[in-house]
Enzyme design. Sequence first.
Site, mmCIF file in Angstrom:
data_model
loop_
_atom_site.group_PDB
_atom_site.id
_atom_site.type_symbol
_atom_site.label_atom_id
_atom_site.label_comp_id
_atom_site.label_asym_id
_atom_site.label_seq_id
_atom_site.Cartn_x
_atom_site.Cartn_y
_atom_site.Cartn_z
ATOM 1 N N THR A 1 -6.006 12.581 6.465
ATOM 2 C CA THR A 1 -4.650 12.762 6.997
ATOM 3 C C THR A 1 -4.632 13.955 7.956
ATOM 4 O O THR A 1 -4.054 13.883 9.051
ATOM 5 C CB THR A 1 -3.635 12.940 5.850
ATOM 6 O OG1 THR A 1 -3.862 11.903 4.896
ATOM 7 C CG2 THR A 1 -2.211 12.849 6.343
ATOM 8 N N LYS B 1 5.465 2.142 -2.608
ATOM 9 C CA LYS B 1 5.383 3.551 -3.028
ATOM 10 C C LYS B 1 5.762 3.641 -4.490
ATOM 11 O O LYS B 1 6.518 2.798 -4.986
ATOM 12 C CB LYS B 1 6.338 4.416 -2.200
ATOM 13 C CG LYS B 1 5.994 5.881 -2.202
ATOM 14 C CD LYS B 1 4.904 6.188 -1.188
ATOM 15 C CE LYS B 1 4.535 7.649 -1.147
ATOM 16 N NZ LYS B 1 3.668 7.957 0.000
ATOM 17 N N ASN C 1 -3.098 18.944 0.297
ATOM 18 C CA ASN C 1 -4.153 18.105 0.868
ATOM 19 C C ASN C 1 -4.000 17.994 2.385
ATOM 20 O O ASN C 1 -4.948 18.230 3.138
ATOM 21 C CB ASN C 1 -4.127 16.716 0.207
ATOM 22 C CG ASN C 1 -5.099 15.768 0.885
ATOM 23 O OD1 ASN C 1 -4.718 15.022 1.785
ATOM 24 N ND2 ASN C 1 -6.357 15.831 0.523
ATOM 25 N N LYS D 1 4.281 2.388 8.851
ATOM 26 C CA LYS D 1 3.066 3.156 9.161
ATOM 27 C C LYS D 1 1.841 2.245 9.261
ATOM 28 O O LYS D 1 1.047 2.347 10.185
ATOM 29 C CB LYS D 1 2.858 4.197 8.050
ATOM 30 C CG LYS D 1 1.827 5.240 8.351
ATOM 31 C CD LYS D 1 1.644 6.182 7.179
ATOM 32 C CE LYS D 1 2.948 6.867 6.777
ATOM 33 N NZ LYS D 1 2.741 7.820 5.671
ATOM 34 N N LYS E 1 0.859 -1.188 0.000
ATOM 35 C CA LYS E 1 0.000 0.000 0.000
ATOM 36 C C LYS E 1 0.880 1.218 0.000
ATOM 37 O O LYS E 1 1.830 1.300 0.790
ATOM 38 C CB LYS E 1 -0.874 -0.002 1.275
ATOM 39 C CG LYS E 1 -1.861 1.130 1.310
ATOM 40 C CD LYS E 1 -3.143 0.742 0.624
ATOM 41 C CE LYS E 1 -4.052 1.916 0.329
ATOM 42 N NZ LYS E 1 -3.662 2.717 -0.853
#
Length: 422
Positions: free
Chosen positions: A194, A110, A225, A98, A74
């Site tokens: 987030t 990533k 964001n 994480k 992910k």
Amino acid sequence: MAVAVQEELNVYESAEARFETAAEMLGLEQGLYRYMKYPEREITVYIPVSLDSGQIAVFTGYRVLHSTVRGPGKGGIRFAPNVSLDEVRALAAWMTWKCAVVNVPFGGAKGGVICNPASLSKSELERVTRRYTASLSDWLGPERDIPAPDIGTNDQIMAWVMDTYSMHVRQATTAVVTGKPLDLGGSQGRKEATGRGLMLCCDRAIARLGIKCDGCRVIIQGFGNVGSEAARLMHEAGYKIIGAADIHGGLYNENGLDIPKLYDWVYTQRKPLPEFPGGGEKLSAQEVLFRPCDILVPAATENQITSQNAHRVDCKILCEGANGPTTSHADPIIEKKGIFVIPDILGNAGGVTVSYLEWVQDRQGFFWREREVNEHLQDVMEHAFDEVLRYAQTHRVNNRIAAYIVAIDRVARALKLRGFYA
Ligand code: NAD
């Protein structure tokens, strides 16, 4: 650049240094240490794209799968001119840790493409995205590796990723990517997730330190964001946002910035943040980090707080919204100052938590109201925060190393249960 500085600014080295310290504190077995240290796979793709001018350009893209020990990979896709394999590698490892800190059943990955999205037209951006996705389609999938937005990418780009992948596998597959538009299997609350996760951590931290939320002074670097949503939610909750910055520069106002108006200025009127009329004192995007405040939230990019400037940070809580905003060389300086750190792999994990909830909703084909999503998020973040602090106490380490220890411990346990294939 001197070698030492170059080393300090290599985010992969920063990620490694914390991993090494935590693995040692935990007494991680040598075999497990070696297994976790290296990524499972690194892919480089060269992406030929015909530009609007008719010329062909070739972009370089990466996808690094760090770990699938606890579940499918992910991690976001970054479109930026300075993307490098080392950076993507570090970001992929951080995703593994994480996801383990917040205990969602994912590994880490990533991706990135070296390009400047601001200089590409919408159709060029679409072609870059589709060709990048097509090149990786054998490796992506809801059970393999699930991308999401990061710097320079957004929900429209995620929609193109979903469509391209779906065309290749010949069925609509919304769960292959998260951070999608709501009309295409996205989740309520993902856009704010987030920023909301950062606020939930700050709420917990101020309660511990005996600071009141009302009037608590916050500076946020980055108004994308993560930064803008954190600013909006924290402003609404009673925090006083006294500084903000984006790539164009910063603003400081000790009486507090009018965040709804600033948001409108940047996002509706599309103007540079520092030009906000009556906003306050203008300063550089970096200088904003060194003004006195209660909570400092670096939410822009890596390597903002280094061994060269960490002594100038003047806050009680450092809550990391960006990935890797503090170098490992700056860690001891921040620690010596007694600053309470909410490390990136905890602080900004609200994004991947709601990405997980989006993936769950896509796969079950049933969608929740925003309230329900936010309740789940709060539950996960508060639990993760408390767990990190508990580990910090029991292992007598700082919060950052404690977060790594929580994560490495969880990955190691899963790895032992799975055993080694061949
Ligand atoms: P974004 O592209 O939406 O916004 C980035 C913001 O930072 C912009 O306001 C930009 O102007 C500003 N900026 C860039 N360089 C800067 C500089 N040198 N100084 C000051 N401001 C600068 O990106 P985002 O999604 O908000 O991500 C920001 C950070 O948070 C990244 O490190 C990313 O990896 C991390 N992160 C993002 C998410 C997510 O859900 N989007 C989740 C976890 C972590």
